[in-house]
Write an enzyme that holds these catalytic residues in place. Structure first.
Site, PDB file in Angstrom:
ATOM      1  N   ASP A   1      -2.241  44.054 -36.230  1.00  0.00           N
ATOM      2  CA  ASP A   1      -2.023  45.581 -34.997  1.00  0.00           C
ATOM      3  C   ASP A   1      -1.412  46.034 -35.804  1.00  0.00           C
ATOM      4  OD1 ASP A   1      -3.004  46.537 -32.428  1.00  0.00           O
ATOM      5  OD2 ASP A   1      -0.935  46.817 -32.793  1.00  0.00           O
TER       6      ASP A   1
ATOM      7  N   TYR B   1       1.510  55.090 -37.102  1.00  0.00           N
ATOM      8  CA  TYR B   1       2.286  54.590 -36.718  1.00  0.00           C
ATOM      9  C   TYR B   1       3.816  54.492 -37.859  1.00  0.00           C
ATOM     10  CZ  TYR B   1       1.222  51.802 -32.781  1.00  0.00           C
ATOM     11  OH  TYR B   1       1.098  51.241 -31.754  1.00  0.00           O
TER      12      TYR B   1
ATOM     13  N   ASP C   1      -4.338  51.082 -23.523  1.00  0.00           N
ATOM     14  CA  ASP C   1      -3.688  52.515 -21.987  1.00  0.00           C
ATOM     15  C   ASP C   1      -4.242  53.174 -21.384  1.00  0.00           C
ATOM     16  OD1 ASP C   1      -1.592  51.073 -23.375  1.00  0.00           O
ATOM     17  OD2 ASP C   1      -0.816  53.091 -24.814  1.00  0.00           O
TER      18      ASP C   1
ATOM     19  N   GLN D   1      -5.398  46.444 -25.023  1.00  0.00           N
ATOM     20  CA  GLN D   1      -4.167  46.049 -24.782  1.00  0.00           C
ATOM     21  C   GLN D   1      -3.433  47.809 -24.166  1.00  0.00           C
ATOM     22  OE1 GLN D   1      -1.458  48.169 -28.851  1.00  0.00           O
ATOM     23  NE2 GLN D   1      -3.604  46.850 -29.615  1.00  0.00           N
TER      24      GLN D   1
END
Length: 353
Positions: A57, A62, A160, A185
């Site tokens: 993931d 990120y 989300d 998720q």
């Protein structure tokens, strides 16, 4: 069972096989001030794969893209055996109004950048990362379907977002023959159980495998924080320290520390680490496919994988559930009241299969 990462599960209502714990890579890279360097990230990645793990993931931004680039390099020569999930939505250029969000332009540009970073021709799973409250759902689902038809994405998913929007999207995809969502998720842990009101039941009903993020409540459930850590300022940024992240995410508060104390007691009774108890608890929910485990060191990864060996007695599970329970609210509480059920069913006894 011994750390059975190779006891694979189907992801949602699909035929895709994934490990029962997903390797979270938001810790890959030191760009935000608290992650792992390249050497340690590779050790973590290799150890996860050596144990049979296949579910990776990440997300477009990120550690400013470092996470994806590391994965692309580490996966070389073994890409086909991996299920790599990434996400789009995060803004990639702060001064560009179209460099983030859920719309088609953001999606396509983010996917192209992820393909370059990951050094791959396709993404196994693409998540919409966070709901932007502006993009029409038809635009999102059609754009996702176009990417699947183009072969750049194999499966699509969402993270989300409000339950009613996710349900609407899944229904539209079904009616129009577009690629369905196969995973949801969401934040889910002993500290955050409000998703049990609508999001998790919706996912179970509509065929989305639940992938919990922050199953350790930003580290709070490991027992690493005390009441002294409550004196903090919640910086709305992932940069700085893990404590900043816990505070900004709303995970570091008095009730969370109370729950963490119960987790520590149960862990001591079983003879395992508190983190293993918290992770194992998420897997007791049948809607959960694979919690995401993030580790900054190889030792943390190995400890977290030990959660797959943890079993609870009924009393221990009841203790954890009672310490963390949330009010399900209306209409859920109302519909379970004896008066309500009485006027609906009368004296009928109904066996549910």
């Amino acid at each position: 069972m011994t750390n059975a990462l190779d006891s694979y599960r189907l992801l949602g209502r699909s035929g895709l096989r994934v490990s029962p714990m997903s390797l979270g890579t938001m810790t890959f890279g030191t760009d935000w001030g608290w992650g792992s360097d390249k050497e340690e990230s590779r050790r973590i990645f290799d150890a996860y794969l050596e144990r049979g793990g296949n579910f990776i993931d990440t997300a477009s931004m990120y550690t400013n893209g470092t996470s994806e680039r590391f994965i692309g390099e580490f996966a070389e020569g073994r890409r086909e055996r991996l299920v790599i999930a990434t996400k789009y939505t995060m803004n990639r250029r702060a001064d560009d109004p179209n460099a983030g969000g859920n719309h088609r332009k953001s999606m396509v540009q983010s996917v192209e950048a992820s393909l370059r970073n990951l050094n791959t021709d396709y993404l196994d799973l693409l998540y919409l990362h966070a709901w932007d409250f502006t993009t029409p759902v038809e635009e999102i689902m059609r754009a996702m379907d176009d990417l699947v038809r183009a072969g750049k994405v194999l499966y699509v998913a969402i993270s989300d977002a409000p339950a009613w929007q996710v349900a609407r999207m899944q229904t539209i995809a079904d009616l129009r023959g577009w690629s369905p969502l196969i995973a949801l998720q969401i934040e889910y842990s002993l500290v955050e159980r409000t998703v049990e009101r609508d999001l998790i039941p919706m996912a179970a009903e509509l065929g989305l495998g639940v992938i919990p993020w922050s199953p350790l409540a930003s580290g709070v459930l490991t027992g690493k924080y005390t009441r002294a850590d409550l004196d903090h300022s919640a910086d709305a940024s992932p940069e700085g320290s893990r404590k900043n992240v816990a505070a900004a995410n709303g995970s570091l508060h008095e009730r969370a520390l109370d729950i963490a104390d119960v987790v520590k007691d149960v862990a001591a009774e079983i003879g395992v680490a508190p983190a293993q108890v918290a992770l194992a608890w998420t897997l007791t929910n049948p809607a959960v496919t694979a919690p995401i485990i993030g580790a900054r060191t190889l030792g943390q990864l190995e400890s977290n994988l030990g959660a797959l060996d943890v079993t609870f007695t009924d009393a221990q599970l009841e203790t954890l559930n009672k310490a963390s329970e949330v009010d399900l609210g209306f209409p859920h509480e109302f519909l379970q009241r004896p008066m309500t059920r009485g006027v609906v069913f009368g004296s009928t006894t109904l066996a549910r299969g």
